[in-house]
Design a protein around this motif. Structure first.
Motif, PDB file in Angstrom:
ATOM      1  N   GLU A 141       0.920  -1.146  -0.029  1.00 36.12           N
ATOM      2  CA  GLU A 141       0.108   0.052   0.066  1.00 36.12           C
ATOM      3  C   GLU A 141       0.726   1.376   0.049  1.00 36.12           C
ATOM      4  OE1 GLU A 141      -4.134  -1.176   2.441  1.00 36.12           O
ATOM      5  OE2 GLU A 141      -2.232  -0.582   3.454  1.00 36.12           O
ATOM      6  N   ALA A 142       1.688   1.291   0.868  1.00 36.73           N
ATOM      7  CA  ALA A 142       2.853   2.485   0.964  1.00 36.73           C
ATOM      8  C   ALA A 142       3.389   2.676  -0.420  1.00 36.73           C
ATOM      9  CB  ALA A 142       3.918   2.247   1.790  1.00 36.73           C
ATOM     10  N   GLY A 143       3.818   1.467  -1.369  1.00 37.21           N
ATOM     11  CA  GLY A 143       4.329   1.766  -2.694  1.00 37.21           C
ATOM     12  C   GLY A 143       3.502   2.237  -3.454  1.00 37.21           C
ATOM     13  N   LYS A 144       2.025   2.546  -3.352  1.00 41.34           N
ATOM     14  CA  LYS A 144       1.084   3.079  -4.232  1.00 41.34           C
ATOM     15  C   LYS A 144       0.894   4.608  -4.025  1.00 41.34           C
ATOM     16  CE  LYS A 144      -1.650  -1.160  -5.164  1.00 41.34           C
ATOM     17  NZ  LYS A 144      -2.824  -1.694  -5.047  1.00 41.34           N
ATOM     18  N   LEU A 145       1.728   5.239  -3.001  1.00 40.49           N
ATOM     19  CA  LEU A 145       1.685   6.533  -2.775  1.00 40.49           C
ATOM     20  C   LEU A 145       2.477   7.140  -3.900  1.00 40.49           C
ATOM     21  CD1 LEU A 145       2.298   6.627   1.109  1.00 40.49           C
ATOM     22  CD2 LEU A 145       0.123   6.803  -0.252  1.00 40.49           C
ATOM     23  N   ARG A 146       1.848   8.348  -4.460  1.00 39.34           N
ATOM     24  CA  ARG A 146       2.565   8.963  -5.597  1.00 39.34           C
ATOM     25  C   ARG A 146       3.214  10.279  -5.285  1.00 39.34           C
ATOM     26  NH1 ARG A 146       3.920   5.365  -7.142  1.00 39.34           N
ATOM     27  NH2 ARG A 146       3.525   4.214  -8.689  1.00 39.34           N
ATOM     28  N   THR A 147       2.327  11.203  -4.645  1.00 38.78           N
ATOM     29  CA  THR A 147       3.039  12.469  -4.202  1.00 38.78           C
ATOM     30  C   THR A 147       2.091  13.265  -3.079  1.00 38.78           C
ATOM     31  OG1 THR A 147       4.095  14.659  -4.858  1.00 38.78           O
ATOM     32  CG2 THR A 147       2.035  13.811  -6.122  1.00 38.78           C
ATOM     33  N   PHE A 148       2.757  13.962  -2.617  1.00 45.54           N
ATOM     34  CA  PHE A 148       2.088  15.124  -1.579  1.00 45.54           C
ATOM     35  C   PHE A 148       2.100  16.503  -1.905  1.00 45.54           C
ATOM     36  CE2 PHE A 148       2.571  11.530   1.293  1.00 45.54           C
ATOM     37  CZ  PHE A 148       1.308  11.492   1.954  1.00 45.54           C
ATOM     38  N   ALA A 149       1.040  17.228  -1.885  1.00 53.04           N
ATOM     39  CA  ALA A 149       1.157  18.738  -2.550  1.00 53.04           C
ATOM     40  C   ALA A 149       0.684  19.614  -1.237  1.00 53.04           C
ATOM     41  CB  ALA A 149       0.668  18.969  -3.782  1.00 53.04           C
ATOM     42  N   ILE A 150       1.253  20.734  -0.980  1.00 51.98           N
ATOM     43  CA  ILE A 150       0.870  21.535  -0.127  1.00 51.98           C
ATOM     44  C   ILE A 150       0.788  23.082  -0.291  1.00 51.98           C
ATOM     45  CG2 ILE A 150       2.993  21.797   1.083  1.00 51.98           C
ATOM     46  CD1 ILE A 150       1.448  21.929   3.713  1.00 51.98           C
ATOM     47  N   PHE A 174       0.374  31.734   6.430  1.00 54.04           N
ATOM     48  CA  PHE A 174      -0.917  31.743   6.338  1.00 54.04           C
ATOM     49  C   PHE A 174      -1.307  30.552   7.420  1.00 54.04           C
ATOM     50  CE2 PHE A 174      -0.189  33.583   2.591  1.00 54.04           C
ATOM     51  CZ  PHE A 174      -1.178  34.617   2.368  1.00 54.04           C
ATOM     52  N   PRO A 175      -2.130  30.713   8.445  1.00 54.15           N
ATOM     53  CA  PRO A 175      -2.603  29.574   9.336  1.00 54.15           C
ATOM     54  C   PRO A 175      -3.364  28.330   8.619  1.00 54.15           C
ATOM     55  CG  PRO A 175      -3.826  31.497   9.409  1.00 54.15           C
ATOM     56  CD  PRO A 175      -3.081  31.740   8.552  1.00 54.15           C
ATOM     57  N   LEU A 176      -4.032  28.529   7.652  1.00 57.74           N
ATOM     58  CA  LEU A 176      -4.915  27.508   7.033  1.00 57.74           C
ATOM     59  C   LEU A 176      -3.884  26.924   5.738  1.00 57.74           C
ATOM     60  CD1 LEU A 176      -8.655  28.802   6.941  1.00 57.74           C
ATOM     61  CD2 LEU A 176      -7.543  27.215   8.795  1.00 57.74           C
ATOM     62  N   GLN A 177      -3.821  25.529   5.625  1.00 59.40           N
ATOM     63  CA  GLN A 177      -3.125  24.835   4.741  1.00 59.40           C
ATOM     64  C   GLN A 177      -3.800  23.785   4.299  1.00 59.40           C
ATOM     65  OE1 GLN A 177       0.087  25.955   3.685  1.00 59.40           O
ATOM     66  NE2 GLN A 177       0.114  27.462   5.314  1.00 59.40           N
ATOM     67  N   THR A 178      -3.620  23.547   2.741  1.00 58.26           N
ATOM     68  CA  THR A 178      -4.395  22.630   1.999  1.00 58.26           C
ATOM     69  C   THR A 178      -3.428  21.543   1.656  1.00 58.26           C
ATOM     70  OG1 THR A 178      -6.234  23.938   1.368  1.00 58.26           O
ATOM     71  CG2 THR A 178      -5.843  22.058   0.213  1.00 58.26           C
ATOM     72  N   ILE A 179      -3.664  20.396   1.951  1.00 56.54           N
ATOM     73  CA  ILE A 179      -2.698  19.140   1.670  1.00 56.54           C
ATOM     74  C   ILE A 179      -3.455  18.222   0.597  1.00 56.54           C
ATOM     75  CG2 ILE A 179      -1.281  17.474   2.766  1.00 56.54           C
ATOM     76  CD1 ILE A 179      -1.611  18.809   5.354  1.00 56.54           C
ATOM     77  N   THR A 180      -2.759  17.796  -0.431  1.00 55.53           N
ATOM     78  CA  THR A 180      -3.460  17.146  -1.279  1.00 55.53           C
ATOM     79  C   THR A 180      -2.338  15.890  -1.625  1.00 55.53           C
ATOM     80  OG1 THR A 180      -4.411  18.885  -2.678  1.00 55.53           O
ATOM     81  CG2 THR A 180      -4.090  16.971  -3.796  1.00 55.53           C
ATOM     82  N   LEU A 181      -3.082  14.687  -1.576  1.00 57.49           N
ATOM     83  CA  LEU A 181      -2.458  13.256  -1.776  1.00 57.49           C
ATOM     84  C   LEU A 181      -2.778  12.622  -3.086  1.00 57.49           C
ATOM     85  CD1 LEU A 181      -0.556  11.076  -0.803  1.00 57.49           C
ATOM     86  CD2 LEU A 181      -2.519  10.120   0.626  1.00 57.49           C
ATOM     87  N   TYR A 182      -1.852  12.309  -3.704  1.00 49.96           N
ATOM     88  CA  TYR A 182      -2.223  11.540  -4.856  1.00 49.96           C
ATOM     89  C   TYR A 182      -1.535   9.979  -4.633  1.00 49.96           C
ATOM     90  CZ  TYR A 182      -2.813  16.164  -7.051  1.00 49.96           C
ATOM     91  OH  TYR A 182      -3.055  17.408  -7.240  1.00 49.96           O
ATOM     92  N   SER A 183      -2.528   8.966  -4.955  1.00 50.14           N
ATOM     93  CA  SER A 183      -2.262   7.691  -4.763  1.00 50.14           C
ATOM     94  C   SER A 183      -2.508   6.845  -5.884  1.00 50.14           C
ATOM     95  CB  SER A 183      -2.702   7.164  -3.348  1.00 50.14           C
ATOM     96  OG  SER A 183      -2.575   5.837  -3.111  1.00 50.14           O
ATOM     97  N   LEU A 184      -2.155   5.638  -6.186  1.00 49.61           N
ATOM     98  CA  LEU A 184      -2.815   4.659  -7.062  1.00 49.61           C
ATOM     99  C   LEU A 184      -3.764   3.611  -6.260  1.00 49.61           C
ATOM    100  CD1 LEU A 184       0.318   3.563  -9.027  1.00 49.61           C
ATOM    101  CD2 LEU A 184      -1.277   5.041  -9.773  1.00 49.61           C
TER     102      LEU A 184
END
Length: 371
Positions: free
Chosen positions: A128-137, A195-205
């Motif tokens: 499952e960890a191998g299917k993680l692609r990238t994080f964006a913030i 900025f106090p508010l942050q948006t985190i996006t995760l891409y995964s297979l």
């Protein structure tokens, strides 16, 4: 009298000046018009030459496009579709830089293929960890957030029980900093971590890993010793401030009850209305006490609101979805790479075409010299 030079007429001078000015203006406008016509003619000829170039090299361009699509299509067909989900957090206690640092660390582990560490951090299996692609913030960088930061920096009172009408309250609202640093300049200097508010996006297979990743991310950031120490220190200060405000409210309430009993007994003493002629405004102890109690309650409300907004180091406003959203095929990264490869192919063909033209020019010059 006859030998005296004739004085020029002012009207004639104006006519000569206006005529000269009109002539210069006409020449300038003709020059600008000729320049624009030359530019558009050159641009039109360039577009025609580029289209003719594509017509001659269309097969090579198509071959380059197909070759650039092969790796991406193979990756897409073998590994499947990608999924994404986003979460919004409030980074308290100065944790935004640490959050960005951890996101970079996670992306480094993904690029290195260190599935063991990723599995330990996010409580996943190694497949499952191998299917993680990238994080964006990215910060929630809108006009409202920037204005709120400017307001809290230069306008808001500290969480104290000083009244805005008192001298101390007026000093807290000093506008010298506002005049020194304008809002536009302040907004330009803001960094992502401000900025106090942050948006985190995760891409995964895999569409089912987002809940585990959310828990692991928050646990990793909030377990930082420096952030824990900062949170403990600020919580202690806020609690002391709340106790001080509550104690002051209790004293103010006792005094107010004493004034009420005094007024109810009919013995007003110094509060009896008297006629006084003075340029200074009169002060009523009861009114001042009432205003002080009102300011204390406002400060207590602000303190409790601060505590509520800073309960956690990373306060989650919107968590990852339990199941990720599939990415549309045209948004897949391999299509972007294909576009860049196509542009690269065209640039290489243009350079090759220019090289051939230079060879022809050199051949013509050599022939002309031989003749």
């Amino acid at each position: 009298m006859e030998n005296q030079p004739k004085q020029p007429v002012s009207g004639e001078e104006k006519e000569v000046d206006l005529g000269l000015l009109f002539t210069v203006f006409t020449k300038v406008m003709h020059s600008i018009g000729a320049g624009l016509r030359s530019f558009f003619n050159w641009l039109f000829e360039g577009v025609i030459l580029f289209l003719l170039f594509l017509k001659r090299r269309i097969l090579l361009v198509l071959v380059g496009l197909l070759l650039s699509l092969v790796p991406g299509l193979y990756n897409y067909m073998t590994k499947g579709n990608q999924y994404y989900s986003t979460m919004t957090v409030r980074a308290n206690f100065g944790s935004a830089p640490e959050l960005y640092n951890k996101i970079d660390y996670f992306n480094s582990l993904i690029k290195l293929g260190d599935t063991k560490k990723l599995a330990d951090i996010f409580h996943l299996s190694e497949p499952e960890a191998g299917k993680l692609r990238t994080f964006a913030i990215d910060p929630v960088d809108d006009e409202l957030q920037a204005a709120e930061l400017y307001k809290s920096t230069f306008f808001d009172l500290d969480r104290s029980f000083e009244s805005p009408s008192t001298e101390a309250g007026a000093m807290l609202r000093d506008t010298s900093w506002q005049k020194l640093i304008k809002y536009a300049d302040f907004k330009k200097k803001l960094k992502n971590t401000d900025f106090p508010l942050q948006t985190i996006t995760l891409y995964s297979l895999s569409p089912d890993v987002f809940t585990h990743v959310s828990a692991g991310l928050i646990e990793t950031v909030t377990s930082t010793p420096s952030l824990l120490a900062r949170r403990q220190a600020e919580d202690s200060l806020v609690q002391e401030q709340a106790n001080l405000i509550l104690g002051s409210l209790s004293n103010a309430d006792t005094l107010m009850k004493a004034y009420n009993r005094k007024i109810g007994s009919g013995d007003r003493g110094a509060d009896v209305s008297t006629l006084a002629i003075s340029t200074q405004p009169t002060h009523s102890p009861v009114v001042e006490l009432f205003d002080k109690e009102k300011d204390l309650r406002r400060s207590l409300t602000n303190t409790r609101q601060h505590v509520e907004e800073h309960r956690d180091i990373l306060q989650v406003y919107s968590d990852f979805n339990a199941v990720g959203t599939p990415i549309a095929p045209f948004r897949e990264s391999f299509l972007q790479y294909s576009v860049w490869c196509l542009l690269g192919t065209i640039v290489l063909l243009l350079l090759f075409e220019g090289y051939l033209k230079l060879g022809e020019l050199e051949k013509r010059r050599s022939t002309a010299k031989g003749i």
